[in-house]
Design a protein around this motif. Structure first.
Motif, PDB file in Angstrom:
ATOM      1  N   ILE A  48      19.056  70.082  64.671  1.00  0.00           N
ATOM      2  CA  ILE A  48      20.482  70.298  64.385  1.00  0.00           C
ATOM      3  C   ILE A  48      20.660  70.871  62.979  1.00  0.00           C
ATOM      4  CG2 ILE A  48      22.684  69.109  63.974  1.00  0.00           C
ATOM      5  CD1 ILE A  48      21.970  67.251  66.300  1.00  0.00           C
ATOM      6  N   GLY A  52      21.926  74.708  62.112  1.00  0.00           N
ATOM      7  CA  GLY A  52      23.111  74.816  61.271  1.00  0.00           C
ATOM      8  C   GLY A  52      22.857  75.640  60.025  1.00  0.00           C
ATOM      9  N   TYR A 111      27.172  64.438  68.954  1.00  0.00           N
ATOM     10  CA  TYR A 111      27.426  65.824  68.551  1.00  0.00           C
ATOM     11  C   TYR A 111      26.530  66.785  69.334  1.00  0.00           C
ATOM     12  CZ  TYR A 111      27.635  70.046  65.704  1.00  0.00           C
ATOM     13  OH  TYR A 111      27.768  71.340  65.290  1.00  0.00           O
ATOM     14  N   GLY A 112      25.254  66.450  69.451  1.00  0.00           N
ATOM     15  CA  GLY A 112      24.336  67.299  70.201  1.00  0.00           C
ATOM     16  C   GLY A 112      24.742  67.428  71.667  1.00  0.00           C
ATOM     17  N   ASN A 130      27.377  72.718  62.413  1.00  0.00           N
ATOM     18  CA  ASN A 130      26.214  71.852  62.173  1.00  0.00           C
ATOM     19  C   ASN A 130      26.166  71.379  60.730  1.00  0.00           C
ATOM     20  OD1 ASN A 130      25.617  72.468  64.801  1.00  0.00           O
ATOM     21  ND2 ASN A 130      23.517  73.100  64.415  1.00  0.00           N
TER      22      ASN A 130
END
Length: 338
Positions: A48, A52, A111-112, A130
């Protein structure tokens, strides 16, 4: 709306979570080695952060300043709101602070899953989101611990959400709050360090480094997320018996609080000029609750707080609620408000 929820419910990442949940409820002998669970967690944090960082390298500071300020606002607003609500519910101060830190911080896995939801529906979102995850990880922990010290140092009791008796205590307790343990867990704890470090690496390598990291950290991401959610289903199922001991009010809190904060996140995202997909992600971030960074800080900073409350509610109720219903709900709210 029902179609969106059903599509999310039948997505691979959610089905693997439900499989783990069922295995725990029926006391299957299925379990993950602790080393594998740790490795999957580290992988997701790096993936992540790396994605990002690479995306962030495409943007100027002026392009992200409004989302950045909105994210910081949520990092301060949510723990203050959470503390006020819990104190009105007559929960003791230490457990209220623990829940304020937990619900003010972020669930990286939620979030993922939200990113996978948007990708599955071909909904565009800004790559710099991200980076906002990293930004929201620590402020809530610091704000919550600062509130604890300020309230303890102040003779006034918390009567209403508008009278916290903070300002005098804030000044007198800032130094006491910012001790080494608090700073270590809040700023260089595992999750924050990996997210910030991999984000920085992504920014440095930029698009030129994509061919190197893509095979491991982008192409395999969805498969690793499924494995991790299978394990999280097992862990969440094991936490369910603990929740029953804490009463209906806290159970209701664990469902309504993410809806309230998630809606606030979507609205802030709209005010910050975010797109539909990005506002949805900010809503998911605001509505999620931490079970990695915040508990790690709380163990050393607020040892009196009961882990079965803040971990049980976060992992046993809010996490599955967000995974199954919350993500499509925040997306629908974003559609209504933007």
């Amino acid at each position: 709306m029902t179609d969106i929820i059903m599509q999310n419910l039948l997505s691979p990442v959610v089905l693997f979570f439900i499989l783990g949940l069922v295995a725990a409820i029926f006391k299957s002998d299925l379990k993950f080695p602790s080393g594998l669970s740790e490795a999957l967690s580290i992988y997701l944090l790096i993936a992540i952060g790396m994605k990002g960082g690479i995306e962030l390298s495409h943007y100027s500071v002026t392009a992200i300043i409004r989302p950045l300020l909105g994210t910081l606002f949520l990092g301060v607003f949510i723990p203050v709101l959470t503390l006020a609500i819990l104190r009105m519910m007559k929960l003791d101060l230490k457990n209220s602070i623990a829940l304020a830190a937990t619900y003010g911080s972020v669930s990286i896995v939620t979030y993922g899953a939200a990113v996978s939801f948007l990708d599955g529906h071909e909904i565009q979102y800004d790559g710099f989101m991200n980076a906002m995850v990293v930004l929201l990880e620590s402020p809530a922990i610091l704000v919550s611990l600062l509130l604890l010290k300020a309230i303890e140092n102040n003779t006034q009791s918390i009567k209403t959400p508008y009278r916290l008796g903070i300002m005098d205590g804030f000044v007198s307790s800032l130094g006491a709050m910012l001790d080494r343990k608090v700073l270590k867990e809040s700023l260089v704890g595992k999750s924050v360090l990996l997210l910030m470090g991999s984000l920085a690496i992504g920014v440095i390598i930029g698009e030129d480094g994509l061919p190197v990291v893509k095979p491991l950290f982008i192409e395999l991401y969805s498969g690793v997320l499924m494995l991790f959610l299978l394990n999280m289903g097992l862990v969440a199922g094991q936490r369910l018996p603990e929740i029953r001991r804490h009463g209906f009010k806290l159970l209701l809190f664990a469902i309504l609080m993410p809806l309230l904060c998630g809606s606030a996140g979507v609205i802030v995202g709209g005010l910050a000029g975010l797109s539909l997909g990005s506002a949805t992600l900010l809503g998911v971030m605001a509505g999620s609750s931490s079970y990695i960074a915040a508990p790690a800080a709380l163990r050393s900073s607020v040892p009196e707080a009961n882990p079965s409350i803040y971990l049980g509610l976060s992992l046993g109720i809010t996490f599955p609620f967000n995974l199954i219903l919350g993500i499509p709900l925040y997306y629908q709210i974003a559609q209504w408000t933007l």
